[in-house]
Design an enzyme around this catalytic site. Structure first.
Site, PDB file in Angstrom:
ATOM      1  N   ASP A 129       1.038  -1.234   0.494  1.00  0.00           N
ATOM      2  CA  ASP A 129       0.078  -0.141  -0.276  1.00  0.00           C
ATOM      3  C   ASP A 129       0.930   1.200   0.490  1.00  0.00           C
ATOM      4  OD1 ASP A 129       0.567  -0.324   2.177  1.00  0.00           O
ATOM      5  OD2 ASP A 129      -1.392  -0.418   3.549  1.00  0.00           O
TER       6      ASP A 129
ATOM      7  N   ASP B 270       1.150  -7.251 -10.796  1.00  0.00           N
ATOM      8  CA  ASP B 270      -0.288  -6.612 -12.102  1.00  0.00           C
ATOM      9  C   ASP B 270      -0.628  -5.253 -11.854  1.00  0.00           C
ATOM     10  OD1 ASP B 270      -1.541  -7.391 -14.082  1.00  0.00           O
ATOM     11  OD2 ASP B 270      -3.520  -8.078 -12.799  1.00  0.00           O
TER      12      ASP B 270
HETATM   13  C1  IPM Z   1      -1.183  -8.429 -17.323  1.00  0.00           C
HETATM   14  C2  IPM Z   1      -2.404  -8.775 -17.850  1.00  0.00           C
HETATM   15  C3  IPM Z   1      -2.793 -10.366 -17.440  1.00  0.00           C
HETATM   16  C4  IPM Z   1      -2.308 -10.539 -16.377  1.00  0.00           C
HETATM   17  C5  IPM Z   1      -4.353 -10.315 -17.507  1.00  0.00           C
HETATM   18  C6  IPM Z   1      -4.433 -10.161 -18.994  1.00  0.00           C
HETATM   19  C7  IPM Z   1      -4.635 -11.486 -17.427  1.00  0.00           C
HETATM   20  O1  IPM Z   1      -3.344  -7.452 -16.829  1.00  0.00           O
HETATM   21  O2  IPM Z   1      -0.127  -8.982 -18.215  1.00  0.00           O
HETATM   22  O3  IPM Z   1      -0.637  -7.887 -17.026  1.00  0.00           O
HETATM   23  O4  IPM Z   1      -3.319 -10.225 -15.113  1.00  0.00           O
HETATM   24  O5  IPM Z   1      -0.907 -11.381 -15.780  1.00  0.00           O
HETATM   25 MN    MN Z   2      -2.054  -6.363 -15.845  1.00  0.00          MN
END
Ligand code: IPM
Ligand code: MN
Length: 364
Positions: free
Chosen positions: A223, A247
């Site tokens: 965070d 992500d």
């Molecule tokens: C990324 C994308 C992917 C992920 C999805 C499309 C599955 O958001 O490459 O960051 O979550 O890793």
């Molecule tokens: Mn992503």
């Protein structure tokens, strides 16, 4: 030199941005005398449609036979229904897992010519330059149990943020190695004040750090990291973190570069070392943008600079990689922009024109 590449354009804007990237690759081949033999395959929604699965065994085999994989994007709103039995994204996740691509590198670059097109004050982001090392084959994405079921008191679902010490060790090592190539400072991002998987992450990181006495290690809660990215991004250099945190944080960080359409991504099966070859998959960090598909609108730059990462990390072509990156910078400096990075006084271009402009710079 001769190189064999698997090319998976995927869904939505995928085919368009891949076409431009292949154009740039051709320009590099011509200038430096390399041959790239391209083997096309299907992944994602288009593969579900034509082959009945988001990633067929044949496509996977084809990818394994090549030096590297270039991927466009996957995702189709047709499968947005959470009850859909298959999802285009399954193809991408299977590729990452099956090719053992546990290390995902996402460099955040602030192009001087794009600073005014971001939502940030120039003073805050000027000179910011950092890289995320995201764990890519573990955590919530793959941990078991992972399921949804019915109980007498309603439906329940579980995903597991599971990590073994081996999985943590190998990704943290990539983090230290990358930090060594940069400013010798590694920030490990976790949630060790709450999560068991993060406590193990932190212990293992401290143990691995003993092998890297020249690298300064800092632990940062996820965070706080989310805040730091927009509060003082120049503080950051190399960051290593688990799959889901990575992500989320990389989408956030992409805004410093003006658009998600500018964030490159390299997924590797090992530590990239100068001059050595590592199997990798190269794709933009963004999705398939279905609403922009087929209109010559999409920004191909994230895919093009991901390809440059391939030249550098997998094929050992450092000079060629730099040539691509410089060509992109120059075209931006001249004021050319796709819709997502348009600012006052800029010249708006489509996907193909952006590709042509970058290719021209490589030829010149
Ligand atoms: C990324 C994308 C992917 C992920 C999805 C499309 C599955 O958001 O490459 O960051 O979550 O890793
Ligand atoms: Mn992503």
């Amino acid at each position: 030199m001769e190189f064999k590449l698997a090319v998976l354009p995927g869904d939505g804007i995928g085919p368009e941005i891949i076409e431009e990237t292949v154009k740039i690759l051709g320009a590099i081949g011509e200038k430096y005398g390399h041959g790239f033999s391209l083997n096309y395959g299907l992944v994602g929604g288009i593969a579900i449609e034509e082959e009945g699965t988001a990633l067929s065994a044949d496509t996977l085999k084809m990818c394994k036979r090549n030096d590297d994989v270039l991927l466009g994007a996957v995702g189709d709103p047709k499968y947005d229904d959470p009850k859909a039995p298959v999802h285009p994204e399954d193809g991408l996740l299977a590729l990452r897992k099956e090719l053992g691509l546990f290390a995902n590198l996402r460099p955040v670059t602030v192009y001087p010519s794009l600073i005014d097109n971001t939502n940030f004050k120039p003073d805050v982001i000027k000179g910011a330059d950092f890289i995320f090392v995201r764990e890519l084959t573990g955590g919530l994405y793959f941990g078991k149990p992972k399921r949804q079921w019915k109980t007498s008191r309603g439906r329940r679902a579980v995903d597991s943020m599971a990590y073994s010490e081996q999985e943590i060790e190998r990704i943290v090592r990539v983090g230290f190695e990358i930090a060594r190539m940069r400013r010798k400072k590694l920030i490990s991002v976790d949630k060790a004040n709450v999560l068991q998987s993060s406590r193990l992450w932190r212990q293992v990181t401290i143990e691995v750090a003993k092998d890297y006495p020249d690298i300064e290690l800092e632990h940062m809660l996820v965070d706080a990291c989310a805040m730091r990215i927009i509060q003082n991004p120049r503080y950051l250099d190399t960051l290593v973190t688990e799959n889901t945190f990575g992500d989320i944080l990389t989408d956030e960080a992409s805004m410093l570069g003006g658009s998600l359409g500018m964030l490159a991504s390299a997924s590797l099966a090992g530590v990239p070392k100068d001059g050595s070859r590592t199997l990798g998959m190269y794709e933009p960090s963004h999705g398939s943008a279905p609403r922009r598909a087929g209109q010559d609108l999409a920004n191909p730059i994230a895919t093009i600079i991901s390809m440059a990462m391939m030249l550098r990390y997998s094929l050992g072509l450092t000079e060629e990689a730099k040539k691509v990156e410089d060509a992109v910078s120059k075209v931006l400096e001249e004021g050319y922009r796709t819709y997502d990075i348009m600012g006052e006084g800029n010249i708006k271009v489509g996907t193909r024109k952006m590709g042509d402009l970058i290719a021209e710079k490589i030829g010149s």
